[in-house]
Scaffold this motif. Structure first.
Motif, PDB file in Angstrom:
ATOM      1  N   THR A   1       7.268   0.407   8.521  1.00 53.01           N
ATOM      2  CA  THR A   1       7.412   1.258   7.339  1.00 53.01           C
ATOM      3  C   THR A   1       6.339   0.889   6.316  1.00 53.01           C
ATOM      4  O   THR A   1       6.066  -0.288   6.069  1.00 53.01           O
ATOM      5  CB  THR A   1       8.801   1.082   6.708  1.00 53.01           C
TER       6      THR A   1
ATOM      7  N   ALA B   1      13.137  -6.596   6.443  1.00 50.59           N
ATOM      8  CA  ALA B   1      12.306  -5.916   7.442  1.00 50.59           C
ATOM      9  C   ALA B   1      12.918  -6.057   8.828  1.00 50.59           C
ATOM     10  O   ALA B   1      13.341  -7.150   9.225  1.00 50.59           O
ATOM     11  CB  ALA B   1      10.891  -6.490   7.436  1.00 50.59           C
TER      12      ALA B   1
ATOM     13  N   LYS C   1      12.583   3.004  -1.503  1.00 48.87           N
ATOM     14  CA  LYS C   1      13.955   2.933  -1.001  1.00 48.87           C
ATOM     15  C   LYS C   1      14.719   1.760  -1.604  1.00 48.87           C
ATOM     16  O   LYS C   1      15.901   1.879  -1.936  1.00 48.87           O
ATOM     17  CB  LYS C   1      13.956   2.841   0.524  1.00 48.87           C
ATOM     18  N   ALA C   2      14.037   0.612  -1.748  1.00 48.68           N
ATOM     19  CA  ALA C   2      14.707  -0.571  -2.298  1.00 48.68           C
ATOM     20  C   ALA C   2      15.254  -0.289  -3.693  1.00 48.68           C
ATOM     21  O   ALA C   2      16.352  -0.741  -4.054  1.00 48.68           O
ATOM     22  CB  ALA C   2      13.747  -1.755  -2.333  1.00 48.68           C
TER      23      ALA C   2
ATOM     24  N   ASP D   1       6.995   3.302   0.770  1.00 50.81           N
ATOM     25  CA  ASP D   1       8.353   3.757   1.108  1.00 50.81           C
ATOM     26  C   ASP D   1       9.370   2.635   1.000  1.00 50.81           C
ATOM     27  O   ASP D   1      10.522   2.861   0.606  1.00 50.81           O
ATOM     28  CB  ASP D   1       8.368   4.337   2.518  1.00 50.81           C
ATOM     29  N   ILE D   2       8.967   1.421   1.362  1.00 48.60           N
ATOM     30  CA  ILE D   2       9.883   0.275   1.249  1.00 48.60           C
ATOM     31  C   ILE D   2      10.294   0.085  -0.210  1.00 48.60           C
ATOM     32  O   ILE D   2      11.476  -0.104  -0.533  1.00 48.60           O
ATOM     33  CB  ILE D   2       9.218  -1.006   1.790  1.00 48.60           C
TER      34      ILE D   2
ATOM     35  N   ASN E   1      13.261   7.474   4.078  1.00 53.43           N
ATOM     36  CA  ASN E   1      12.349   6.573   3.381  1.00 53.43           C
ATOM     37  C   ASN E   1      12.284   6.763   1.878  1.00 53.43           C
ATOM     38  O   ASN E   1      11.989   5.813   1.151  1.00 53.43           O
ATOM     39  CB  ASN E   1      10.938   6.734   3.955  1.00 53.43           C
TER      40      ASN E   1
ATOM     41  N   PHE F   1       3.035  -1.025  -2.583  1.00 48.45           N
ATOM     42  CA  PHE F   1       4.418  -1.346  -2.951  1.00 48.45           C
ATOM     43  C   PHE F   1       4.639  -1.080  -4.445  1.00 48.45           C
ATOM     44  O   PHE F   1       5.633  -0.451  -4.837  1.00 48.45           O
ATOM     45  CB  PHE F   1       4.711  -2.812  -2.612  1.00 48.45           C
TER      46      PHE F   1
ATOM     47  N   PHE G   1      14.969  -1.491   7.428  1.00 48.81           N
ATOM     48  CA  PHE G   1      13.895  -0.512   7.597  1.00 48.81           C
ATOM     49  C   PHE G   1      13.013  -0.963   8.763  1.00 48.81           C
ATOM     50  O   PHE G   1      12.876  -2.167   9.010  1.00 48.81           O
ATOM     51  CB  PHE G   1      13.063  -0.350   6.313  1.00 48.81           C
TER      52      PHE G   1
ATOM     53  N   ALA H   1       4.461   0.261   2.757  1.00 48.02           N
ATOM     54  CA  ALA H   1       4.935  -0.469   1.586  1.00 48.02           C
ATOM     55  C   ALA H   1       5.461   0.456   0.499  1.00 48.02           C
ATOM     56  O   ALA H   1       6.452   0.149  -0.180  1.00 48.02           O
ATOM     57  CB  ALA H   1       3.808  -1.345   1.038  1.00 48.02           C
TER      58      ALA H   1
ATOM     59  N   LEU I   1      17.048  -5.619   1.092  1.00 45.70           N
ATOM     60  CA  LEU I   1      16.501  -4.971   2.277  1.00 45.70           C
ATOM     61  C   LEU I   1      15.640  -5.969   3.029  1.00 45.70           C
ATOM     62  O   LEU I   1      14.774  -6.626   2.428  1.00 45.70           O
ATOM     63  CB  LEU I   1      15.655  -3.750   1.898  1.00 45.70           C
TER      64      LEU I   1
END
Length: 345
Positions: free
Chosen positions: A58, A50, A66-67, A62-63, A196, A102, A54, A60, A48
């Motif tokens: 967004t 940025a 999702k990852a 949610d990143i 997300n 994250f 996404f 951290a 993924l």
């Protein structure tokens, strides 16, 4: 170098606990896994970036969620039980608040499935996250894209188009008046959560074994991903027939648009715009598209219903090339942008 190890110790080493299958995890040159007897290893990878996968704003948490989720969705499509994952993280700078958020996002999802982080790498550069996840399937029981057959039912899980709607909302890609008129605040929140924080369908991965001929997770859009099933299945038919040209083998799909399961918000969007892009090619669904024999449908549906997962027949495989979209039995001309799905380049 010291900063990198401090980062790993503070934010990622705590995620490495919890599996007897991991002999050696974070801290060595590589991980060492104990392979369960009579099982095969399934490995999946997703990256993924940025501003590509996404929106740049967004958060951290949610990143990270999702990852990991998109990888676990791939494992689910193959009928695998998740085992572990590794992380390669490229950061533009060292931001402790961002890293804490994250790490929390990774922990929240990985804890649901009891999978540890077993290693990876960190470096400096444009924000990029690559996760590789590992899972197990009993020998010769992995579900592939290439098993679809003529007359198979085509099914999908839950609803489609919600993640794509969430992306439109996140990017403010809808006129404000349209957004306010069509969707409640609860529906907007649901769409953004679908974008997300998708829930990978791992609850049903083992239920599909022995019943499903082919499967794929819907990440690039229904038409694109169903197209992958068709092409891979045609290639297998060509090899089984002793040829190499899969174009010589007729195999395609007919899908009924009115049977595609949609949320109320996506339904209203289509009614207002006549735009089927969200469920057909919007992507970011992370539901499953699968094919199976009619005789197996009731059994699989019962298994999924018992776990709160909806299974809907949207069409069937046919002896013709391509994907034909019907609306109440009438062939529809789908606009060009709806045929493509997500393009990686």
């Amino acid at each position: 170098m010291a900063l990198e190890f401090d980062l790993i110790d503070a934010y990622f080493a705590p995620l490495s606990q919890g599996s007897e299958l991991v002999k050696i995890g974070i801290g060595d040159d590589g991980a060492v896994l104990n392979v369960p007897e009579h099982h095969q290893l399934v490995v999946v990878t997703d990256t993924l970036v940025a501003g590509v996968h996404f929106p740049v704003d967004t958060v951290a948490y949610d990143i990270a969620w999702k990852a990991l989720a998109v990888n676990l969705s791939d494992l689910a499509a193959m009928g695998a039980t998740p085992a572990s994952y590794s992380l390669a993280l490229t950061l533009p700078d060292y931001n402790q608040d961002w890293l804490r958020s994250f790490s929390d996002g990774l922990h929240a999802l990985s804890e649901q499935f009891s999978i540890p982080l077993i290693g990876g790498d960190t470096t400096k550069g444009p924000l990029t996250i690559t996760i590789t996840a590992q899972g197990w399937v009993p020998n010769q029981q992995a579900i592939l894209r290439s098993g679809a057959q003529e007359n198979d039912l085509i099914c999908v899980t839950n609803t489609l188009g919600e993640g794509a709607l969430g992306l439109k909302l996140a990017l403010h890609d809808l006129p404000p008046i349209l957004s306010e008129q069509l969707f409640t605040n609860i529906e907007k929140k649901q769409a953004l959560n679908a974008l997300n924080r998708p829930i990978p369908p791992l609850a049903i991965s083992t239920d599909m074994r022995g019943l499903v001929n082919s499967a794929i997770d819907i990440s690039d859009g229904l038409l694109a991903d169903l197209g992958h099933i068709i092409n891979q299945s045609k290639s297998l038919l060509a090899k089984q027939g002793g040829g190499e040209n899969f174009l010589d083998n007729l195999l395609g799909a007919k899908i009924e648009l009115t049977q595609i399961p949609l949320s109320p918000g996506v339904t209203r969007y289509i009614e207002h715009t006549n735009d089927w892009n969200l469920p057909l090619s919007g992507g970011d669904d992370y539901q499953l598209c699968l094919t199976l024999k009619k005789i197996n449908y009731s059994k699989l549906k019962a298994r999924l219903n018992a776990k709160g997962i909806r299974l809907t027949v949207i069409g069937h495989m046919v002896k013709q090339n391509g994907i034909q979209c019907l609306k109440q039995g009438v062939v529809q001309q789908i606009r060009g942008e709806n045929k493509i799905g997500y393009c990686h380049f």
